[in-house]
Scaffold this motif. Structure first.
Motif, mmCIF file in Angstrom:
data_model
loop_
_atom_site.group_PDB
_atom_site.id
_atom_site.type_symbol
_atom_site.label_atom_id
_atom_site.label_comp_id
_atom_site.label_asym_id
_atom_site.label_seq_id
_atom_site.Cartn_x
_atom_site.Cartn_y
_atom_site.Cartn_z
ATOM 1 N N ALA A 203 89.242 22.366 107.165
ATOM 2 C CA ALA A 203 90.303 22.593 108.146
ATOM 3 C C ALA A 203 89.730 22.912 109.518
ATOM 4 C CB ALA A 203 91.207 23.726 107.673
ATOM 5 N N GLN A 204 88.635 23.648 109.559
ATOM 6 C CA GLN A 204 88.010 23.973 110.840
ATOM 7 C C GLN A 204 87.476 22.710 111.514
ATOM 8 O OE1 GLN A 204 85.463 27.390 110.805
ATOM 9 N NE2 GLN A 204 84.489 26.885 112.751
ATOM 10 N N ASP A 205 86.869 21.830 110.729
ATOM 11 C CA ASP A 205 86.394 20.545 111.281
ATOM 12 C C ASP A 205 87.556 19.737 111.842
ATOM 13 O OD1 ASP A 205 83.775 21.093 110.629
ATOM 14 O OD2 ASP A 205 83.795 19.960 108.748
ATOM 15 N N VAL A 206 88.641 19.683 111.071
ATOM 16 C CA VAL A 206 89.823 18.943 111.512
ATOM 17 C C VAL A 206 90.355 19.524 112.823
ATOM 18 C CG1 VAL A 206 92.265 18.505 110.984
ATOM 19 C CG2 VAL A 206 90.517 18.131 109.221
ATOM 20 N N MET A 210 90.762 17.889 116.461
ATOM 21 C CA MET A 210 92.136 17.821 116.969
ATOM 22 C C MET A 210 92.238 18.358 118.387
ATOM 23 S SD MET A 210 95.559 19.498 115.221
ATOM 24 C CE MET A 210 95.339 18.540 113.722
ATOM 25 N N ILE A 211 91.626 19.513 118.637
ATOM 26 C CA ILE A 211 91.747 20.123 119.952
ATOM 27 C C ILE A 211 90.894 19.390 120.987
ATOM 28 C CG2 ILE A 211 89.915 21.864 119.770
ATOM 29 C CD1 ILE A 211 93.492 22.350 121.176
ATOM 30 N N TYR A 219 101.294 23.500 119.748
ATOM 31 C CA TYR A 219 101.542 24.144 118.459
ATOM 32 C C TYR A 219 100.744 23.450 117.362
ATOM 33 C CZ TYR A 219 105.761 25.942 120.809
ATOM 34 O OH TYR A 219 106.635 26.546 121.674
ATOM 35 N N ALA A 220 100.485 24.198 116.302
ATOM 36 C CA ALA A 220 99.867 23.601 115.116
ATOM 37 C C ALA A 220 100.546 24.156 113.865
ATOM 38 C CB ALA A 220 98.369 23.894 115.072
ATOM 39 N N ALA A 238 87.242 26.748 121.220
ATOM 40 C CA ALA A 238 87.396 25.655 122.185
ATOM 41 C C ALA A 238 88.162 26.098 123.431
ATOM 42 C CB ALA A 238 88.118 24.485 121.517
ATOM 43 N N GLY A 239 88.479 27.374 123.510
ATOM 44 C CA GLY A 239 89.208 27.873 124.668
ATOM 45 C C GLY A 239 90.693 27.598 124.610
ATOM 46 N N ALA A 240 91.201 27.325 123.415
ATOM 47 C CA ALA A 240 92.620 26.989 123.260
ATOM 48 C C ALA A 240 93.364 28.131 122.572
ATOM 49 C CB ALA A 240 92.764 25.693 122.460
#
Length: 316
Positions: A203-206, A210-211, A219-220, A238-240
């Motif tokens: 999930a972290q890779d995804v 994604m970001i 939203y996610a 990623a600063g998001a």
């Protein structure tokens, strides 16, 4: 907490089982552990939902004078069928199945019916209730739609971009995602939808991809809280930090994340309630007692405003 082919009707469910836990590769013939009913519990995976569900099954079984054999399919349909066959060979009174995939259920039910052993389904089921002993139903489409409804309210009619980190294809994930997508407002655009396989590392890779592809994501939706923590970590790195995450389960850790603002909302569907309901009802149904064949498990959309309303998720 965590739970289908979109094209199928689903029945949702939980688990039933009993006391004395034995793995598929180890069993006990101690007569002191024998109850009036012997159940086989075939668990579907290794998330916190699955472990809490099994705990609830085991604890509740102690009050039901029942014996349970347990096994785990680790998200593998072939392993699930092998586990079903093993339970049949033990001549259990009934099978409790947390399936990994609705496609797997057809073979599971056929095997069990041919052997005269009824199946009690958890989380997802086929459309024909006549094929099963019963089910503890979690409306997974509604779970997804509740999270989507929160986004609709929070977005306030603005155009927004949404990412989806699904679970493993099939079974619970497809229903969750389907309900979420159908519940989104027209102003919300899904810009990414990838499976995290109910695995935080995946999930972290995804989320990182994604970001990177959608730096303006708003939203996610993440199919369980374990993955959601990994997604939050990826977004923050990623600063998001402003991307709002909605998710599923209602664990103690998940509720704490809602309180702290890491998650904006989660839908509580208590593994404890599912396990307790399933054990009691499966044993009662075997005894021909009058209980609902299909039991509906309550759902609560939890935000900072109603944290106290969340049910206990996992047995202590």
């Amino acid at each position: 907490m965590r739970l289908p082919a979109r094209s199928r009707h689903a029945l949702f469910a939980a688990v039933a089982c009993t006391t004395l836990v034995l793995s598929a590769c180890a069993e006990s013939d101690d007569p002191s552990s024998s109850g009036d009913v012997t159940l086989g519990f075939v668990n579907g995976g290794d998330t916190s939902f699955h472990s809490c569900l099994q705990k609830a099954v085991e604890q509740t079984a102690k009050t039901e004078n029942a014996k349970v054999y347990t096994s785990n399919s680790h998200q593998n349909a072939g392993t699930e069928l092998s586990n079903i066959e093993d339970m049949i060979s033990r001549n259990v009174s009934a099978l409790i199945v947390q399936t990994v995939n609705v496609d797997a259920l057809k073979g599971d039910i056929a095997k069990a019916k041919a052997s005269g052993i009824p199946i009690y389904l958890t989380s997802v089921a086929t459309s024909d209730a006549g094929d099963i002993l019963g089910a503890a139903v979690v409306d997974l489409k509604k779970v997804g739609s509740l999270d989507a409804g929160w986004i609709a309210q929070d977005a306030g009619g603005k155009d927004v971009k949404v990412g989806i980190v699904a679970g493993a294809p099939g079974a619970a994930s497809d229903l969750l995602v389907g309900g979420f997508q159908s519940g989104l407002p027209a102003t919300a655009k899904v810009v990414a939808n990838q499976p995290g396989m109910f695995n935080p590392a995946k999930a972290q890779d995804v989320a990182e991809n994604m970001i990177q592809a959608n730096p303006d994501l708003d939203y996610a939706f993440v199919a369980n809280e374990e993955m959601a923590f990994a997604v939050r970590k990826a977004f923050d790195a990623a600063g998001a930090k402003d991307v709002k995450i909605v998710t599923v389960n209602g664990t103690d850790e998940g509720l704490a994340a809602v309180k702290s603002g890491q998650f904006s909302a989660t839908v509580a569907n208590s593994a404890l309630t599912i396990g307790q309901t399933a054990v009691k009802d499966a044993v009662a149904l075997l005894a021909k007692k009058k209980v609902d064949k299909i039991a509906n498990i309550p759902l609560v959309l939890v935000t900072k405003d109603n944290l106290s309303e969340a049910p206990q998720y996992c047995p202590k």
